[in-house]
Design a protein around this motif. Structure first.
Motif, PDB file in Angstrom:
ATOM      1  N   ASP A 148     -46.857 -12.709  44.799  1.00  0.00           N
ATOM      2  CA  ASP A 148     -47.592 -12.361  43.571  1.00  0.00           C
ATOM      3  C   ASP A 148     -48.140 -10.937  43.659  1.00  0.00           C
ATOM      4  O   ASP A 148     -48.099 -10.183  42.675  1.00  0.00           O
ATOM      5  N   ARG A 149     -48.673 -10.571  44.840  1.00  0.00           N
ATOM      6  CA  ARG A 149     -49.182  -9.207  45.029  1.00  0.00           C
ATOM      7  C   ARG A 149     -48.068  -8.179  44.885  1.00  0.00           C
ATOM      8  O   ARG A 149     -48.251  -7.116  44.280  1.00  0.00           O
ATOM      9  N   LEU A 150     -46.913  -8.502  45.447  1.00  0.00           N
ATOM     10  CA  LEU A 150     -45.767  -7.605  45.329  1.00  0.00           C
ATOM     11  C   LEU A 150     -45.344  -7.447  43.873  1.00  0.00           C
ATOM     12  O   LEU A 150     -45.051  -6.329  43.424  1.00  0.00           O
ATOM     13  N   ASP A 151     -45.336  -8.533  43.135  1.00  0.00           N
ATOM     14  CA  ASP A 151     -44.970  -8.456  41.713  1.00  0.00           C
ATOM     15  C   ASP A 151     -45.977  -7.621  40.936  1.00  0.00           C
ATOM     16  O   ASP A 151     -45.609  -6.803  40.088  1.00  0.00           O
ATOM     17  N   PHE A 152     -47.284  -7.785  41.252  1.00  0.00           N
ATOM     18  CA  PHE A 152     -48.330  -7.012  40.577  1.00  0.00           C
ATOM     19  C   PHE A 152     -48.186  -5.519  40.865  1.00  0.00           C
ATOM     20  O   PHE A 152     -48.254  -4.676  39.952  1.00  0.00           O
ATOM     21  N   LEU A 153     -47.966  -5.168  42.142  1.00  0.00           N
ATOM     22  CA  LEU A 153     -47.809  -3.758  42.501  1.00  0.00           C
ATOM     23  C   LEU A 153     -46.551  -3.168  41.864  1.00  0.00           C
ATOM     24  O   LEU A 153     -46.529  -1.996  41.479  1.00  0.00           O
ATOM     25  N   GLY A 154     -45.500  -3.977  41.778  1.00  0.00           N
ATOM     26  CA  GLY A 154     -44.287  -3.494  41.127  1.00  0.00           C
ATOM     27  C   GLY A 154     -44.519  -3.164  39.658  1.00  0.00           C
ATOM     28  O   GLY A 154     -44.030  -2.149  39.149  1.00  0.00           O
ATOM     29  N   LYS A 155     -45.295  -4.009  38.975  1.00  0.00           N
ATOM     30  CA  LYS A 155     -45.608  -3.737  37.568  1.00  0.00           C
ATOM     31  C   LYS A 155     -46.472  -2.487  37.434  1.00  0.00           C
ATOM     32  O   LYS A 155     -46.271  -1.674  36.524  1.00  0.00           O
ATOM     33  N   GLN A 156     -47.448  -2.324  38.349  1.00  0.00           N
ATOM     34  CA  GLN A 156     -48.290  -1.135  38.316  1.00  0.00           C
ATOM     35  C   GLN A 156     -47.453   0.126  38.541  1.00  0.00           C
ATOM     36  O   GLN A 156     -47.653   1.155  37.873  1.00  0.00           O
ATOM     37  N   LYS A 157     -46.534   0.055  39.480  1.00  0.00           N
ATOM     38  CA  LYS A 157     -45.679   1.199  39.757  1.00  0.00           C
ATOM     39  C   LYS A 157     -44.829   1.553  38.543  1.00  0.00           C
ATOM     40  O   LYS A 157     -44.682   2.728  38.182  1.00  0.00           O
TER      41      LYS A 157
END
Length: 340
Positions: A148-157
């Motif tokens: 979930d954290r990886l998905d969130f950071l990917g969206k932020q990027k």
């Protein structure tokens, strides 16, 4: 427009820094996820192996228990037979050699089984399970949280990258508008500069060239040019009776007239209600000063000009003269004269 461009560039730099920070966090999260996945796979494999070994041991123990039960049954049967023999019963009623052969095969099949060996194997399997250590029951949940954290950071990027592209588009648009306005203004300034130069020098030729510099890499092998390259203006003049050259080899008075031509060409393209001139005519000779005064008189028709000068010829064209005198040391006085 320049301030907006600077703010936009600062915003772009801030976004780029945020992207770098987010990229580092993303890389760290990806590394943690990979480590967790590897540990989880190793743990699953170890648990599966231990479960298989334990299942085999339980199966072997079950078989042993069955054989022990069968052996106990065999012992009970033979005990009964022994009791019959002791009681003197007739052995001829028994099938000859049938039970003896069956009993022999059964005994041979269980002859290699030892209860101590089975217990030892079970203890070894339990020891191997203990050596695996404590099992993290939250590993699956931590793995999901990391995803979930990886998905969130990917969206932020992705959001930051989209913002950067938008800012770059705005900067490019501002650059294009600035270039168009600059080129449009430069065309008018060039035309006025040529006219004023010819007027002040009584002939000759002058032009303003837009110069774009080129950047070289450190090795000096490749030559690259981009929108970020520096640009400027180069002034070339040809004074009557002299060769075509730059302003660096001109005399002081000639440089002043060239500068006056350039400044007033900009002034004529974009007029202002006031113009302050501070002792520009100091290095001019009589003839050049006369042309300079004519230019001032022409411009004074649509703009108010304030001249600071010590030249009497320049003072003659003024409508109102203000002089600063010092009658007493340290005390200044102002004298005004209207020439109308």
């Amino acid at each position: 427009m320049s301030l907006d461009l600077e703010d936009t560039i600062k915003g772009l730099s801030s976004k780029q820094k945020n992207i770098e920070i987010t990229g580092e966090s993303l890389k760290s999260a990806e590394s943690n996820i990979k480590d967790t996945e590897n540990k989880l796979e190793m743990l699953k494999e170890s648990i599966n192996n231990a479960e298989k070994d334990l299942e085999n041991a339980n199966r072997q123990k079950l078989n042993t228990d069955k054989k022990k039960d069968s052996l106990q049954t065999y012992i009970d049967i033979n005990s009964e037979k022994l009791a019959e023999l002791e009681s003197g019963r007739d052995l001829n009623s028994l099938p000859a050699g049938s039970e003896q052969e069956e009993d022999r095969e059964f005994i041979e099949s269980i002859s290699g089984i030892n209860n101590e060996d089975i217990k030892k194997a079970i203890e070894e399997l339990n020891l191997r399970i203990k050596e695996l250590g404590d099992i993290n029951m939250n590993a699956a949940k931590e793995y999901k949280d990391a995803l979930d954290r990886l998905d969130f950071l990917g969206k932020q990027k992705a959001d930051l990258e989209n913002s950067i592209e938008t800012l770059r588009g705005v900067i490019k648009q501002l650059d294009n508008v600035s270039k168009e306005k600059f080129n449009s203004s430069l065309a008018g300034i060039r035309q006025k500069f040529k006219e004023l130069f010819t007027f002040l020098f009584g002939g000759g030729h002058a032009d303003i060239l837009n110069v774009v510099s080129r950047n070289f890499d450190e090795a000096g092998e490749n030559e690259e040019q981009s929108d970020a390259d520096l640009s400027g203006m180069e002034i070339n003049v040809q004074i009557p009776g002299k060769k075509f050259s730059g302003i660096n080899i001109l005399s002081q008075g000639e440089r002043v007239l060239v500068a006056v031509s350039l400044l007033f060409s900009i002034f004529l393209v974009k007029k202002t209600p006031f113009c302050v001139i501070d002792e520009v005519d100091a290095p001019l000779d009589y003839a050049n000063n006369a042309r300079y005064n004519k230019l001032i008189e022409e411009i004074s028709n649509y703009s108010q000009i304030i001249l600071i000068t010590h030249n009497k010829k320049t003072m003659e064209i003024g409508k109102n003269i203000f002089g600063v005198t010092s009658k007493h040391p340290g005390i200044s006085g102002i004298v005004s004269v209207s020439m109308n």
